[in-house]
Design a protein around this motif. Structure first.
Motif, PDB file in Angstrom:
ATOM      1  N   ALA A 120       0.847  -1.192   0.000  1.00 60.98           N
ATOM      2  CA  ALA A 120       0.000   0.000   0.000  1.00 60.98           C
ATOM      3  C   ALA A 120       0.883   1.243   0.000  1.00 60.98           C
ATOM      4  O   ALA A 120       1.869   1.309   0.724  1.00 60.98           O
ATOM      5  CB  ALA A 120      -0.920   0.000   1.218  1.00 60.98           C
ATOM      6  N   GLU A 121       0.499   2.207  -0.799  1.00 59.59           N
ATOM      7  CA  GLU A 121       1.271   3.440  -0.899  1.00 59.59           C
ATOM      8  C   GLU A 121       0.838   4.468   0.130  1.00 59.59           C
ATOM      9  O   GLU A 121       1.306   5.611   0.094  1.00 59.59           O
ATOM     10  CB  GLU A 121       1.197   3.980  -2.316  1.00 59.59           C
ATOM     11  CG  GLU A 121       1.892   3.052  -3.298  1.00 59.59           C
ATOM     12  CD  GLU A 121       1.851   3.529  -4.731  1.00 59.59           C
ATOM     13  OE1 GLU A 121       1.327   4.628  -4.995  1.00 59.59           O
ATOM     14  OE2 GLU A 121       2.350   2.792  -5.587  1.00 59.59           O
ATOM     15  N   THR A 122      -0.021   4.069   1.063  1.00 62.48           N
ATOM     16  CA  THR A 122      -0.386   4.977   2.153  1.00 62.48           C
ATOM     17  C   THR A 122       0.704   5.011   3.216  1.00 62.48           C
ATOM     18  O   THR A 122       0.805   5.963   3.965  1.00 62.48           O
ATOM     19  CB  THR A 122      -1.723   4.556   2.804  1.00 62.48           C
ATOM     20  OG1 THR A 122      -1.618   3.194   3.203  1.00 62.48           O
ATOM     21  CG2 THR A 122      -2.869   4.730   1.820  1.00 62.48           C
ATOM     22  N   GLY A 123       1.525   3.965   3.280  1.00 59.69           N
ATOM     23  CA  GLY A 123       2.677   3.942   4.178  1.00 59.69           C
ATOM     24  C   GLY A 123       3.914   4.403   3.417  1.00 59.69           C
ATOM     25  O   GLY A 123       3.841   4.878   2.282  1.00 59.69           O
ATOM     26  N   GLU A 124       5.061   4.235   4.035  1.00 68.55           N
ATOM     27  CA  GLU A 124       6.327   4.609   3.399  1.00 68.55           C
ATOM     28  C   GLU A 124       6.677   3.606   2.303  1.00 68.55           C
ATOM     29  O   GLU A 124       6.410   2.411   2.422  1.00 68.55           O
ATOM     30  CB  GLU A 124       7.451   4.629   4.439  1.00 68.55           C
ATOM     31  CG  GLU A 124       7.273   5.671   5.517  1.00 68.55           C
ATOM     32  CD  GLU A 124       7.428   7.082   4.984  1.00 68.55           C
ATOM     33  OE1 GLU A 124       8.280   7.322   4.119  1.00 68.55           O
ATOM     34  OE2 GLU A 124       6.680   7.950   5.460  1.00 68.55           O
ATOM     35  N   PHE A 125       7.306   4.098   1.233  1.00 69.78           N
ATOM     36  CA  PHE A 125       7.826   3.240   0.177  1.00 69.78           C
ATOM     37  C   PHE A 125       8.972   3.964  -0.508  1.00 69.78           C
ATOM     38  O   PHE A 125       9.068   5.185  -0.457  1.00 69.78           O
ATOM     39  CB  PHE A 125       6.739   2.821  -0.822  1.00 69.78           C
ATOM     40  CG  PHE A 125       6.113   3.963  -1.564  1.00 69.78           C
ATOM     41  CD1 PHE A 125       6.568   4.328  -2.824  1.00 69.78           C
ATOM     42  CD2 PHE A 125       5.053   4.669  -1.014  1.00 69.78           C
ATOM     43  CE1 PHE A 125       5.984   5.375  -3.507  1.00 69.78           C
ATOM     44  CE2 PHE A 125       4.456   5.719  -1.699  1.00 69.78           C
ATOM     45  CZ  PHE A 125       4.922   6.076  -2.944  1.00 69.78           C
ATOM     46  N   GLU A 126       9.862   3.192  -1.123  1.00 71.97           N
ATOM     47  CA  GLU A 126      11.049   3.762  -1.767  1.00 71.97           C
ATOM     48  C   GLU A 126      11.444   2.861  -2.929  1.00 71.97           C
ATOM     49  O   GLU A 126      11.388   1.641  -2.813  1.00 71.97           O
ATOM     50  CB  GLU A 126      12.192   3.841  -0.757  1.00 71.97           C
ATOM     51  CG  GLU A 126      13.389   4.627  -1.197  1.00 71.97           C
ATOM     52  CD  GLU A 126      13.144   6.131  -1.166  1.00 71.97           C
ATOM     53  OE1 GLU A 126      13.707   6.811  -2.031  1.00 71.97           O
ATOM     54  OE2 GLU A 126      12.399   6.603  -0.295  1.00 71.97           O
ATOM     55  N   SER A 141      17.473   1.073   5.567  1.00 72.43           N
ATOM     56  CA  SER A 141      16.261   1.482   4.865  1.00 72.43           C
ATOM     57  C   SER A 141      15.563   2.586   5.646  1.00 72.43           C
ATOM     58  O   SER A 141      15.587   2.587   6.877  1.00 72.43           O
ATOM     59  CB  SER A 141      15.325   0.279   4.724  1.00 72.43           C
ATOM     60  OG  SER A 141      14.075   0.672   4.203  1.00 72.43           O
ATOM     61  N   PRO A 142      14.919   3.518   4.948  1.00 75.38           N
ATOM     62  CA  PRO A 142      14.207   4.580   5.658  1.00 75.38           C
ATOM     63  C   PRO A 142      12.939   4.080   6.358  1.00 75.38           C
ATOM     64  O   PRO A 142      12.301   4.823   7.079  1.00 75.38           O
ATOM     65  CB  PRO A 142      13.868   5.586   4.560  1.00 75.38           C
ATOM     66  CG  PRO A 142      13.929   4.822   3.291  1.00 75.38           C
ATOM     67  CD  PRO A 142      14.902   3.711   3.503  1.00 75.38           C
ATOM     68  N   HIS A 143      12.576   2.818   6.141  1.00 77.65           N
ATOM     69  CA  HIS A 143      11.420   2.216   6.811  1.00 77.65           C
ATOM     70  C   HIS A 143      11.648   0.709   6.931  1.00 77.65           C
ATOM     71  O   HIS A 143      12.513   0.160   6.255  1.00 77.65           O
ATOM     72  CB  HIS A 143      10.129   2.489   6.015  1.00 77.65           C
ATOM     73  CG  HIS A 143      10.187   1.987   4.601  1.00 77.65           C
ATOM     74  ND1 HIS A 143      10.605   2.785   3.566  1.00 77.65           N
ATOM     75  CD2 HIS A 143       9.920   0.772   4.062  1.00 77.65           C
ATOM     76  CE1 HIS A 143      10.578   2.076   2.446  1.00 77.65           C
ATOM     77  NE2 HIS A 143      10.169   0.859   2.718  1.00 77.65           N
ATOM     78  N   ARG A 144      10.895   0.055   7.809  1.00 80.56           N
ATOM     79  CA  ARG A 144      10.954  -1.406   7.910  1.00 80.56           C
ATOM     80  C   ARG A 144      10.291  -1.972   6.654  1.00 80.56           C
ATOM     81  O   ARG A 144       9.155  -1.640   6.342  1.00 80.56           O
ATOM     82  CB  ARG A 144      10.225  -1.909   9.156  1.00 80.56           C
ATOM     83  CG  ARG A 144      10.822  -1.465  10.476  1.00 80.56           C
ATOM     84  CD  ARG A 144      12.259  -1.851  10.686  1.00 80.56           C
ATOM     85  NE  ARG A 144      12.444  -3.297  10.727  1.00 80.56           N
ATOM     86  CZ  ARG A 144      13.599  -3.891  10.960  1.00 80.56           C
ATOM     87  NH1 ARG A 144      14.676  -3.170  11.174  1.00 80.56           N
ATOM     88  NH2 ARG A 144      13.695  -5.177  10.964  1.00 80.56           N
ATOM     89  N   VAL A 145      11.019  -2.795   5.930  1.00 83.03           N
ATOM     90  CA  VAL A 145      10.502  -3.364   4.689  1.00 83.03           C
ATOM     91  C   VAL A 145       9.662  -4.590   5.035  1.00 83.03           C
ATOM     92  O   VAL A 145      10.131  -5.501   5.719  1.00 83.03           O
ATOM     93  CB  VAL A 145      11.659  -3.745   3.736  1.00 83.03           C
ATOM     94  CG1 VAL A 145      11.128  -4.424   2.486  1.00 83.03           C
ATOM     95  CG2 VAL A 145      12.494  -2.523   3.391  1.00 83.03           C
ATOM     96  N   ARG A 146       8.417  -4.580   4.555  1.00 82.29           N
ATOM     97  CA  ARG A 146       7.512  -5.717   4.778  1.00 82.29           C
ATOM     98  C   ARG A 146       7.069  -6.355   3.466  1.00 82.29           C
ATOM     99  O   ARG A 146       6.499  -7.439   3.461  1.00 82.29           O
ATOM    100  CB  ARG A 146       6.302  -5.261   5.581  1.00 82.29           C
ATOM    101  CG  ARG A 146       6.672  -4.894   7.011  1.00 82.29           C
ATOM    102  CD  ARG A 146       5.466  -4.426   7.828  1.00 82.29           C
ATOM    103  NE  ARG A 146       5.866  -4.185   9.208  1.00 82.29           N
ATOM    104  CZ  ARG A 146       6.400  -3.062   9.650  1.00 82.29           C
ATOM    105  NH1 ARG A 146       6.598  -2.059   8.821  1.00 82.29           N
ATOM    106  NH2 ARG A 146       6.737  -2.924  10.915  1.00 82.29           N
ATOM    107  N   ALA A 147       7.320  -5.673   2.334  1.00 82.47           N
ATOM    108  CA  ALA A 147       6.960  -6.197   1.011  1.00 82.47           C
ATOM    109  C   ALA A 147       7.763  -5.436  -0.039  1.00 82.47           C
ATOM    110  O   ALA A 147       8.339  -4.383   0.248  1.00 82.47           O
ATOM    111  CB  ALA A 147       5.463  -6.015   0.769  1.00 82.47           C
ATOM    112  N   PHE A 148       7.775  -5.980  -1.258  1.00 79.68           N
ATOM    113  CA  PHE A 148       8.461  -5.302  -2.361  1.00 79.68           C
ATOM    114  C   PHE A 148       7.814  -5.665  -3.689  1.00 79.68           C
ATOM    115  O   PHE A 148       7.066  -6.643  -3.794  1.00 79.68           O
ATOM    116  CB  PHE A 148       9.954  -5.639  -2.373  1.00 79.68           C
ATOM    117  CG  PHE A 148      10.253  -7.087  -2.658  1.00 79.68           C
ATOM    118  CD1 PHE A 148      10.423  -7.539  -3.963  1.00 79.68           C
ATOM    119  CD2 PHE A 148      10.379  -8.006  -1.630  1.00 79.68           C
ATOM    120  CE1 PHE A 148      10.700  -8.874  -4.228  1.00 79.68           C
ATOM    121  CE2 PHE A 148      10.659  -9.335  -1.876  1.00 79.68           C
ATOM    122  CZ  PHE A 148      10.819  -9.772  -3.193  1.00 79.68           C
TER     123      PHE A 148
END
Length: 154
Positions: free
Chosen positions: A124-130, A142-149
């Motif tokens: 979801a793009e409502t949270g952080e993504f890069e 990473s600027p956020h905890r990665v849970r998916a890609f």
């Protein structure tokens, strides 16, 4: 009466005198190699091409990740459990969630394709993504905890 240029000239001389005492003259400077701070740094064994140079003391060592792979580490600085994904087992442009309860804090993208990491396990793009380029991107934190890609078509 004082001459109008005496005070500025005297002030300039007073400011420059200490610098002249500290700077070595050409006659007293010892010949030899340039100081280490100006010398070209040596190549780092195992570093990707184009990243020659000794790493800074605080820079983490690059993680082990082969060409064609996306590597994710549980800890920052390429530490902890490593999970490896390659293109043969991935659907392009599909959301790939990490196993339940796991996250990644550092990654290396060597897939040859852009990869977007998501804070959300559903991409979801409502949270952080890069998004990271695929020609050799190492991300020690990473600027956020990665849970998916997602791996994208080039």
């Amino acid at each position: 009466m004082r001459h109008p240029t005496v005070l500025p000239t005297a002030l300039a001389a007073a400011l420059l005198a200490p610098a002249a005492l500290l700077a070595p003259s050409a006659a007293t400077a010892a010949p030899g190699p340039a100081p280490a701070a100006f010398a070209a740094p040596p190549a780092v064994p195992g570093a990707p091409p184009g990243t020659a140079g000794a790493p800074a003391r605080s820079a983490p060592r690059l993680g082990d990740c082969a060409a064609g792979e996306l590597c994710l580490w549980a800890g920052s600085g390429f530490q902890g459990a490593r999970r490896v994904h390659d293109l043969s087992g991935l659907d392009i442009e599909a959301c790939v969630p990490l196993a339940a309860g796991t996250t990644a804090a550092s990654l290396a993208n060597r897939t040859g394709r852009p990869v977007t990491t998501y804070q959300s396990a559903e991409c979801a793009e409502t949270g952080e993504f890069e998004t990271y380029p695929g020609k050799g991107t190492w991300v020690p934190e990473s600027p956020h905890r990665v849970r998916a890609f997602k791996v994208w078509e080039t």
